[in-house]
Design an enzyme around this catalytic site. Structure first.
Site, PDB file in Angstrom:
ATOM      1  N   LYS A  35       0.846  -1.203   0.000  1.00 53.85           N
ATOM      2  CA  LYS A  35       0.000   0.000   0.000  1.00 53.85           C
ATOM      3  C   LYS A  35       0.880   1.252   0.000  1.00 53.85           C
ATOM      4  O   LYS A  35       2.090   1.157   0.224  1.00 53.85           O
ATOM      5  CB  LYS A  35      -0.926  -0.014   1.213  1.00 53.85           C
ATOM      6  N   TYR A 252      19.017  28.601  10.451  1.00 63.29           N
ATOM      7  CA  TYR A 252      17.830  29.273  10.995  1.00 63.29           C
ATOM      8  C   TYR A 252      17.702  29.027  12.497  1.00 63.29           C
ATOM      9  O   TYR A 252      17.955  27.919  12.975  1.00 63.29           O
ATOM     10  CB  TYR A 252      16.558  28.745  10.323  1.00 63.29           C
TER      11      TYR A 252
HETATM   12  C1  LIG Z   1      -0.573  -1.827   6.666  1.00 62.49           C
HETATM   13  C2  LIG Z   1      -1.200  -3.098   7.062  1.00 62.49           C
HETATM   14  C3  LIG Z   1      -0.410  -4.222   7.305  1.00 62.49           C
HETATM   15  C4  LIG Z   1       1.112  -4.180   7.288  1.00 62.49           C
HETATM   16  O1  LIG Z   1       1.566  -3.535   8.454  1.00 62.49           O
HETATM   17  P1  LIG Z   1       3.131  -3.433   8.785  1.00 62.49           P
HETATM   18  O2  LIG Z   1       3.187  -2.931  10.173  1.00 62.49           O
HETATM   19  O3  LIG Z   1       3.714  -2.479   7.804  1.00 62.49           O
HETATM   20  O4  LIG Z   1       3.672  -4.805   8.626  1.00 62.49           O
HETATM   21  C5  LIG Z   1      -1.048  -5.409   7.575  1.00 62.49           C
HETATM   22  N1  LIG Z   1      -2.404  -5.473   7.643  1.00 62.49           N
HETATM   23  C6  LIG Z   1      -3.192  -4.409   7.444  1.00 62.49           C
HETATM   24  C7  LIG Z   1      -4.664  -4.555   7.543  1.00 62.49           C
HETATM   25  C8  LIG Z   1      -2.616  -3.185   7.154  1.00 62.49           C
HETATM   26  O5  LIG Z   1      -3.407  -2.121   6.950  1.00 62.49           O
END
Ligand SMILES: *Cc1c(COP(=O)(O)O)cnc(C)c1O
Length: 365
Positions: A35, A252
């Site tokens: 994702k 800064y």
């Molecule tokens: C993002 C997600 C994962 C993966 O999570 P990580 O901590 O990056 O391994 C797994 N299951 C769901 C439903 C997610 O949304």
């Protein structure tokens, strides 16, 4: 010449991290979570790596279609499921597996006439309190799903709230109790549960961040010693050098004053590239292969580093902001965030190159 900053994506690192997941959860099938454009790495770029996975999980329908267009024929899971009735058609056409977390999504499927039944992952809210059916309502949702003609195989799924820092038995117990008599493959584990909670491995695991070599806790020390390789290197160069007298300040806000006569390197990387503005003095950075530290405030296009341990580094010296030697978590943690956020926030203006690397078999020869 373009500005000397770039990100390199190491496809072989993703491949090796996936191999490690396989060895760690040897009895489970693996959804590779890609994702958010593969956590900022680019789905197309890392795509050659998940060929060893059993499925790809993501949440954007466009990304799911892209994965199919790349030629992926194994399962694709939409982690948030369908948003709208039109999505049923996309899921049908591209044979997507969809998460179902509420009755409204069951309504969509009940009204649909797909060409073939759509596989679902029925999500339980076992304590995260974001998406899913409550344990007490889950068997009812499962029975309802099993009576809908448009629904094919039903997988049983939940997500952990704190697999990265604590006991998760309470969530596993809630899930197991509520699914005792229900048929279907189980899927519980994110990266943290893959690494630290074998009881949660089950039929499918869903690792994301460890595929990219980042720590599920946000702390590099928790994955020290594990064979997880950084999949992204953010690198740049020194574009200026200043010699400061004791007491002179940098940048800064004048937040850092030279402790003695000091050489300071100016690096072409700032928060507009995705480097966190909150990185405090002391955040590690690699200059010409030597670990040193950020000093002064990170600005939009530049940051400044202490050249004391690498006095030979002049203009043009290579700098690794994060990657193989400085883990992204080592930058994230002192900045009050996690590696996930930094990887996802890599700015569009940073040119990206791909290290296709070698196959794991070839690399072990
Ligand atoms: C993002 C997600 C994962 C993966 O999570 P990580 O901590 O990056 O391994 C797994 N299951 C769901 C439903 C997610 O949304």
């Amino acid at each position: 010449m373009p500005r000397p900053i770039s990100a390199r994506i190491h496809v072989d690192a993703v491949r090796q991290n996936l191999d490690f997941v396989r060895r760690t959860a040897a009895a489970s099938r693996v959804w590779s979570v890609v994702k958010a454009n593969a956590y900022g790495h680019g789905i197309e770029r890392v795509f050659p790596a998940p060929d060893a996975a059993d499925g790809i999980a993501l949440l954007d329908l466009d990304e799911a279609v892209r994965v199919r267009e790349l030629g992926w024929t194994k399962p694709v899971l939409l982690l948030e499921g369908l948003f709208d009735a039109r999505d049923v058609d996309t899921a049908d056409r591209h044979k997507l597996t969809v998460t179902v977390h509420c009755d409204e999504q069951l309504d969509l499927l009940a009204a649909a006439r797909p060409r073939q039944p759509i596989g679902i992952e029925l999500k339980m809210n076992s304590g995260m309190n974001r998406l899913g059916f409550r344990p007490g309502d889950y068997a009812r949702a499962w029975r309802r799903a099993s009576e809908i003609a448009a629904i094919g195989p039903i997988g049983l799924m939940t997500h952990f709230a704190n697999a990265d820092d604590g006991a998760i038995d309470w969530q596993i117990d809630a899930f197991d109790a509520a699914t005792q008599n229900l048929l279907g493959t189980r899927s519980l584990s994110n990266s943290a549960a893959v690494l630290w909670h074998p009881r949660a491995h089950r039929a499918w695991v869903r690792p994301g961040t460890i595929l990219y070599g980042a720590s599920p806790t946000g702390s590099a020390r928790h994955i020290a010693g594990l064979p997880l390789r950084a999949a992204m290197t953010l690198e740049s160069r020194i574009i200026g050098v200043q010699t400061l007298a004791p007491g002179e300040t940098i940048g800064y806000g004048r937040t850092f004053a030279a402790e003695r006569a000091m050489h300071i390197g100016v690096v072409a990387c700032g928060y507009a590239d995705g480097y966190p503005r909150h990185a405090p003095a002391g955040t590690p950075v690699l200059v010409e292969g030597v670990r040193t530290r950020i000093v002064g405030r990170v600005s939009m296009d530049m940051l400044t580093v202490d050249l004391t341990p690498c006095l030979d580094a002049g203009i043009g010296a290579p700098v690794e902001l994060w990657g193989e030697h400085v883990r992204v978590d080592e930058v994230a943690e002192p900045s009050g965030t996690i590696g996930y956020e930094l990887m996802c926030a890599l700015a569009r203006r940073v040119p990206v190159t791909v290290d296709a690397g070698v196959s794991p078999r070839a690399s072990t020869v």
